[in-house]
Design an enzyme around this catalytic site. Structure first.
Site, mmCIF file in Angstrom:
data_model
loop_
_atom_site.group_PDB
_atom_site.id
_atom_site.type_symbol
_atom_site.label_atom_id
_atom_site.label_comp_id
_atom_site.label_asym_id
_atom_site.label_seq_id
_atom_site.Cartn_x
_atom_site.Cartn_y
_atom_site.Cartn_z
ATOM 1 N N THR A 212 10.924 3.623 -6.010
ATOM 2 C CA THR A 212 9.851 2.977 -6.775
ATOM 3 C C THR A 212 8.725 2.508 -5.869
ATOM 4 O OG1 THR A 212 10.935 0.822 -6.619
ATOM 5 C CG2 THR A 212 11.433 2.158 -8.567
ATOM 6 N N GLU A 260 7.702 -2.783 -10.273
ATOM 7 C CA GLU A 260 8.048 -1.548 -9.572
ATOM 8 C C GLU A 260 7.905 -0.364 -10.526
ATOM 9 O OE1 GLU A 260 11.569 -1.812 -6.917
ATOM 10 O OE2 GLU A 260 11.844 -3.781 -7.842
#
Length: 315
Positions: A212, A260
């Site tokens: 991420t 994220e």
């Protein structure tokens, strides 16, 4: 489009213009009505359209510590306003001294002496000057003295968002805080966006097979409620479908709240240090803690598939 920060940035030879004043955070659909009217009026009169806004938010100066979460940073607002046809944006530094300007002084110093207003466009509840003592009635009287017209535009749009409440920045912030990004999208006319620089996190996503981009958001950003969302990651001029996680990562006893974004089906992305944007399309589920790592991985795979489907449905 020209961007000015402070009255001293306005060109000395600036001529007449049509002006609208406000924080315009989010540039939502109600704001768009006023700004479009100002642009149309400017075109009719053959002069530029100028938006006057403030930094920081006036409430932070008048009531320190009360800065509202921001739906859009100033550069994003300017982009959106340019898309509506605005010719110039004036960002006025909102200081304690500036907050003490009387409505009459504001009119002279900003609208008359610097922007040479030919017309001013506002909503019916517009207030300005020290202690918000100025209103559209006062502005109209001043226009008769200083040769500018005042157009009052009803900015109150309603829809399903907020159960039919009039669209506003306040309502949008509330919906974002509740995770109702679909409602916020209805008000804004586009997905709610969060921006920032990609920083190194714990890199657990990479270890789990879902790397991420950990976005260090800008100060005072309006961040959606903790949970998983479908959306887009904007980076290096590319728009990528994404599964977005907001929260403290309770699976690993996290304490810091993060945003994220996993770029779906993308391999080998290196975004560290880049300024990126994350658009929130749809809420998928709330934040949760799982009994086993395998259960977490299974849920993450399901989340990514759900996000993939939700983004594909937008195409």
């Amino acid at each position: 489009m020209q961007r000015w920060r402070g009255l001293e940035d306005i060109p000395q030879d600036w001529g007449r213009s049509v002006v609208t004043i406000g924080s315009y955070d989010g540039v939502h659909r109600g704001h768009q009505l006023i700004i479009r009217h100002a642009v149309d009026r400017a075109r009719e009169l053959g002069v530029p359209a100028v938006v006057v806004t403030f930094d920081p938010h006036p409430s932070e100066v008048v009531r320190p510590g009360s800065h509202p979460p921001l739906l859009a940073p100033h550069h994003r607002r300017a982009e959106l306003m340019a898309g509506l046809g605005v010719d110039a944006v004036l960002i006025l530094p909102f200081t304690t001294e500036f907050s003490k300007l009387s409505p009459a002084d504001f009119v002279v110093k900003v609208l008359v002496d610097k922007l040479h207003a030919k017309a001013v466009v506002e909503g019916p509840n517009f207030r300005f000057g020290h202690k918000a003592a100025g209103n559209v009635e006062f502005l109209t009287e001043q226009g008769k003295v200083y040769d500018f017209e005042v157009d009052v535009v009803d900015l109150y749009v309603t829809g399903e968002a907020g159960g039919g409440e009039p669209f506003s920045s306040t309502l949008t912030r509330r919906l974002v805080a509740e995770g109702d990004v679909a409602g916020a999208r209805e008000i804004l006319g586009r997905p709610h966006r969060v921006e920032g620089v990609v920083v190194r996190g714990a890199q657990r996503g990479r270890e789990l097979g879902f790397p991420t981009a950990n976005v260090e958001t800008l100060p005072h950003t309006a961040i959606p409620a903790d949970g998983v969302y479908a959306g887009y990651l904007h980076a290096q001029g590319e728009i990528m479908p994404a599964a977005i996680s907001v929260g403290t990562n309770p699976q690993f006893d996290g304490t810091e709240r993060t945003v994220e974004a996993y770029a779906i089906d993308r391999v080998g992305l290196d975004l560290y240090g880049l300024h990126v944007a994350v658009d929130f399309l749809a809420y998928v589920r709330g934040q949760a803690r799982f009994d086993t790592l395998d259960a977490l991985l299974e849920q993450m795979a399901d989340d990514v598939q759900r996000c993939r489907e939700l983004v594909a449905a937008e195409a």
